[in-house]
Design a protein around this motif. Structure first.
Motif, PDB file in Angstrom:
ATOM      1  N   GLU A  43      45.829  35.803  35.101  1.00 35.58           N
ATOM      2  CA  GLU A  43      45.511  36.774  36.673  1.00 35.58           C
ATOM      3  C   GLU A  43      44.219  35.866  37.381  1.00 35.58           C
ATOM      4  OE1 GLU A  43      46.147  40.233  34.640  1.00 35.58           O
ATOM      5  OE2 GLU A  43      48.079  40.105  34.953  1.00 35.58           O
ATOM      6  N   GLU A  45      41.407  37.545  40.833  1.00 36.53           N
ATOM      7  CA  GLU A  45      41.316  39.036  42.004  1.00 36.53           C
ATOM      8  C   GLU A  45      41.446  38.389  43.118  1.00 36.53           C
ATOM      9  OE1 GLU A  45      38.704  41.756  40.460  1.00 36.53           O
ATOM     10  OE2 GLU A  45      39.753  42.503  39.135  1.00 36.53           O
ATOM     11  N   THR A 102      40.913  45.074  46.842  1.00 37.00           N
ATOM     12  CA  THR A 102      41.429  44.084  45.935  1.00 37.00           C
ATOM     13  C   THR A 102      43.202  44.068  45.152  1.00 37.00           C
ATOM     14  OG1 THR A 102      38.436  44.057  45.470  1.00 37.00           O
ATOM     15  CG2 THR A 102      40.255  43.315  43.032  1.00 37.00           C
ATOM     16  N   THR A 104      45.545  42.527  42.477  1.00 37.48           N
ATOM     17  CA  THR A 104      45.199  41.186  40.982  1.00 37.48           C
ATOM     18  C   THR A 104      46.557  40.532  40.964  1.00 37.48           C
ATOM     19  OG1 THR A 104      43.946  42.774  40.045  1.00 37.48           O
ATOM     20  CG2 THR A 104      45.603  40.911  38.415  1.00 37.48           C
ATOM     21  N   GLU A 170      41.503  31.711  42.103  1.00 41.44           N
ATOM     22  CA  GLU A 170      40.076  32.414  42.168  1.00 41.44           C
ATOM     23  C   GLU A 170      39.113  32.319  44.046  1.00 41.44           C
ATOM     24  OE1 GLU A 170      38.247  35.648  41.274  1.00 41.44           O
ATOM     25  OE2 GLU A 170      39.189  34.590  39.431  1.00 41.44           O
TER      26      GLU A 170
END
Length: 449
Positions: A43, A45, A102, A104, A170
């Motif tokens: 994962e 963000e 934000t 995820t 990312e």
């Protein structure tokens, strides 16, 4: 009989040995190939911004906060052969100091994704089936808000989506996503002295009980450049879509207007000339200081070539019904005004597409929005109009930095720009200012021959 007993005695230890052997084989496989049995998604963000233009009005009392972003859900759609299929859903968190959000997401450098943002709609999403690997339009068409009369929510559901598609990694950068409210707003303002006509009630007829939170985005329904709904996005099921009884709104404190109270789902113009199917208003008030209230019908119409034509009531639009003339008593009841319609009332309708007012600035405690910050003119297009929307209570002014190149003229809530005839033969760059108190906005004018 003897043979059967021998078979039964042998079967139990045989089965035990077989099961033990199978367990050992499975255990060996697990130790040798762990990724076959358990796959872990990585994962990351992702940070993004949201942009929602405000709807102009005075500071009328209201229970609805048109700007508030309370809940943010991100629906992720995978791109496959040019089409977009639902993958999964995630919830975003806010960083109010930086106006950033934000979310995820699952890292994926092999596929591209589009991100659909739904704001203040979590309850509606939770009760909707979101099947994986289904086309985006089919998924979004099922997410609807509903009312049983007045809009009772403290916030308004909104929709937006990323302009482009992205690999998920990312640090991926997503430009600001523009939000559209799923509702329309209607204000009614009497421009007449209270002694001529004192507005007291507004009724909404043929309102829609349900509406899609996300619009259709295929050609002809949505303009991705101006962020504007062009046609009504009708819910899948039309059963029970139109409210049976009119909704009543009462004007308080003798204000002679109603603002930030009438919110409704999108409604299409009636087919043909069937006026009784049209979404419309009936207003009631005291005519010429008479003690009783009489009623008048107001339709969503525009005048084209001296003919009045019904128009769609579109999401993220504001419709201001300005009553500028009442020549006679209206009908005795709201229903009579709705059914018979003919009464001598003159209404000027102002329509704002709030989506194109995306350049929002804050001066002090007040909001300003401009239809654009830059104009590109040419010999073929030597004129343009700037729309200005503000809740600033004072007077805003304009100041031309280059009066030798172009002229500007303020007319109500617009600024008309025109290249001077003496400057038509040469390219130039100029600017003018919009000012209100200490607030200043520079508007650029580019002219290219």
């Amino acid at each position: 009989m003897i043979t059967e007993r021998i078979r039964n005695r042998l079967s139990f230890p045989y089965i035990s040995i077989l099961l033990l052997s199978l367990f050992c084989v499975l255990l060996s496989c697990q130790e040798t190939y762990p990724d076959i049995l358990e796959e872990v998604e990585e994962e990351v963000e992702v940070i993004f911004n949201l942009k929602a233009s405000f709807i102009p009005s005075t500071y009328a009392p209201t229970t609805v906060d048109e700007k508030q972003i309370k809940e943010i859900d991100v629906l992720v759609f995978k791109v496959n052969n040019g089409e977009e299929f639902y993958a999964y859903r995630s919830q975003a968190t806010a960083n109010p100091e930086d106006n950033e959000y934000t979310v995820t997401l699952q890292k994926d450098l092999a596929n591209q994704y589009r991100f659909v943002v739904l704001v203040n709609a979590r309850g509606y999403i939770d009760r909707t089936l979101l099947p994986v690997d289904v086309l985006k339009e089919s998924v979004l068409s099922g997410i609807e808000s509903e009312v049983s009369g007045k809009w009772e929510g403290e916030t308004i559901p909104m929709w937006g989506e990323s302009d482009d598609t992205y690999f998920i990694d990312e640090g991926v950068s997503i430009p600001a996503i523009t939000l559209l409210r799923s509702l329309s707003r209607v204000d009614v303002i009497s421009k007449l002295p209270a002694g001529d006509f004192n507005l007291k009630e507004v009724y909404l007829y043929n309102w829609k009980t349900r509406g899609r939170i996300a619009p259709r985005t295929d050609h002809g329904y949505y303009d991705p450049v101006g962020y504007e709904a062009l046609k009504v996005s009708v819910p899948e099921s039309r059963e029970g879509l139109t409210g049976d009884l009119p909704v009543r709104y009462e004007i308080e404190n003798n204000e002679n207007k109603i603002e930030k109270q009438v919110y409704l789902h999108e409604a299409g113009a009636p087919e043909g000339t069937n006026e009784l199917d049209a979404t419309c208003l009936v207003v009631g008030g005291h005519y010429s200081s008479q003690p009783d209230i009489t009623y008048y019908r107001i339709d969503f119409q525009q005048k084209i070539d001296d003919q009045y034509t019904y128009i769609d009531v579109l999401r993220n639009h504001q419709y201001v019904m300005n009553i500028i003339g009442v020549e006679e008593r209206g009908y005795e009841t709201p229903d009579s005004a709705f059914y018979y319609k003919k009464a001598n009332i003159t209404v000027e309708i102002t329509t704002w597409n709030v989506g194109d007012l995306s350049d929002t600035n804050i001066g002090g405690n007040y909001d300003f929005s401009f239809s654009q910050s830059r104009f590109d003119l040419s010999p073929a297009i030597p004129e343009a109009v700037l729309k200005v929307v503000t809740d600033y209570p004072g007077e805003w002014t304009i100041e031309n930095q280059d009066p030798g190149l172009f002229s500007i003229e303020k007319r109500k809530d617009s600024v008309y720009i025109s290249v001077n005839s003496s400057a038509l033969s040469q390219s130039f760059t100029g600017a003018f200012r919009v000012k209100a108190g200490k607030f200043t906005k520079i508007i650029s004018v580019y002219y290219t021959v």
